[in-house]
Design a protein around this motif. Structure first.
Motif, mmCIF file in Angstrom:
data_model
loop_
_atom_site.group_PDB
_atom_site.id
_atom_site.type_symbol
_atom_site.label_atom_id
_atom_site.label_comp_id
_atom_site.label_asym_id
_atom_site.label_seq_id
_atom_site.Cartn_x
_atom_site.Cartn_y
_atom_site.Cartn_z
ATOM 1 N N TYR A 32 1.332 -4.003 -8.810
ATOM 2 C CA TYR A 32 1.194 -2.872 -7.968
ATOM 3 C C TYR A 32 1.785 -3.401 -7.027
ATOM 4 O O TYR A 32 2.508 -2.514 -5.864
ATOM 5 N N ARG A 33 2.024 -5.278 -7.060
ATOM 6 C CA ARG A 33 3.144 -6.063 -5.317
ATOM 7 C C ARG A 33 4.129 -5.609 -5.352
ATOM 8 O O ARG A 33 4.363 -5.299 -4.590
ATOM 9 N N PRO B 258 1.254 -0.294 1.883
ATOM 10 C CA PRO B 258 0.601 -0.082 0.864
ATOM 11 C C PRO B 258 -0.119 1.308 0.166
ATOM 12 O O PRO B 258 0.116 2.648 0.166
ATOM 13 N N ASP B 259 -0.775 1.675 2.807
ATOM 14 C CA ASP B 259 -1.050 2.623 2.488
ATOM 15 C C ASP B 259 -0.575 4.222 2.884
ATOM 16 O O ASP B 259 -0.244 4.873 2.877
ATOM 17 N N LEU C 147 -4.957 2.998 -5.976
ATOM 18 C CA LEU C 147 -6.458 3.079 -4.460
ATOM 19 C C LEU C 147 -7.276 1.732 -4.949
ATOM 20 O O LEU C 147 -7.033 1.224 -3.196
ATOM 21 N N HIS D 227 -5.428 -0.682 -4.494
ATOM 22 C CA HIS D 227 -4.680 -1.727 -4.126
ATOM 23 C C HIS D 227 -4.439 -1.332 -2.837
ATOM 24 O O HIS D 227 -3.309 -1.442 -1.601
ATOM 25 N N GLY D 228 -5.302 0.134 -2.518
ATOM 26 C CA GLY D 228 -4.527 0.286 -1.076
ATOM 27 C C GLY D 228 -3.231 1.519 -0.894
ATOM 28 O O GLY D 228 -3.121 2.064 0.559
ATOM 29 N N MET D 229 -2.637 1.813 -1.792
ATOM 30 C CA MET D 229 -1.868 3.379 -2.268
ATOM 31 C C MET D 229 -2.955 4.447 -1.914
ATOM 32 O O MET D 229 -3.975 4.105 -2.244
ATOM 33 N N ARG D 230 -1.956 5.480 -2.478
ATOM 34 C CA ARG D 230 -2.694 6.810 -2.262
ATOM 35 C C ARG D 230 -2.279 7.275 -3.240
ATOM 36 O O ARG D 230 -0.861 8.238 -3.721
#
Length: 139
Positions: free
Chosen positions: A72-73, A83-84, A101, A103-106
């Motif tokens: 994910y990084r 990330p958001d 989620l 890792h702060g993503m949508r």
């Protein structure tokens, strides 16, 4: 981030929608779990979609896979934004929803038949039944 689920879900519809998204200036990243030696770029070329993706991340070549932190990084780095601002689209609850989620993503879950028995959609996750519904999550 897009995975095989989006590509497999009706190539014609997927291609049309992804082309419109790319034309709007959205950076597309293909990110999928693959076996060593498996190269999804051939499938993307065959589908006429290879030119849409700025980066193709494949676990078999990277040595790390979803739902691992490093994968994910790499997605976030390939996306070139915080990330958001990364929208992750796929079919798998653990790899394409929970992992992003955390890792702060949508995340957006692509499920033509909706959720399975006993599945709950985590807060902040979109649900689409077809790729044509994806643009609603970009604005």
């Amino acid at each position: 981030m897009v995975d095989d689920g989006v590509i497999d879900h009706g190539v014609a519809e997927s291609g049309e929608v992804l082309r419109a998204i790319a034309a709007a200036g959205v950076r597309l990243v293909f990110a999928g779990n693959t076996e060593p030696g498996d190269d999804r770029r051939a499938r993307l070329r065959t589908a006429g979609l290879a030119d849409l993706f700025a980066v193709v991340l494949q676990s078999g070549q990277l040595g790390v896979a979803k739902p691992g932190l490093i994968f994910y990084r790499l997605v976030v780095a390939a996306a070139g934004c915080p990330p958001d601002r990364v929208l992750c689209v796929g079919r798998d609850m653990a790899r394409d929803v929970v992992g992003p989620l955390v890792h702060g993503m949508r995340p957006v879950l692509l499920r033509p038949d909706g959720l399975g028995p006993g599945e709950l959609l985590p807060y902040g996750t979109g649900l689409i039944r077809c790729v044509g519904e994806l643009p609603a999550f970009l604005g």
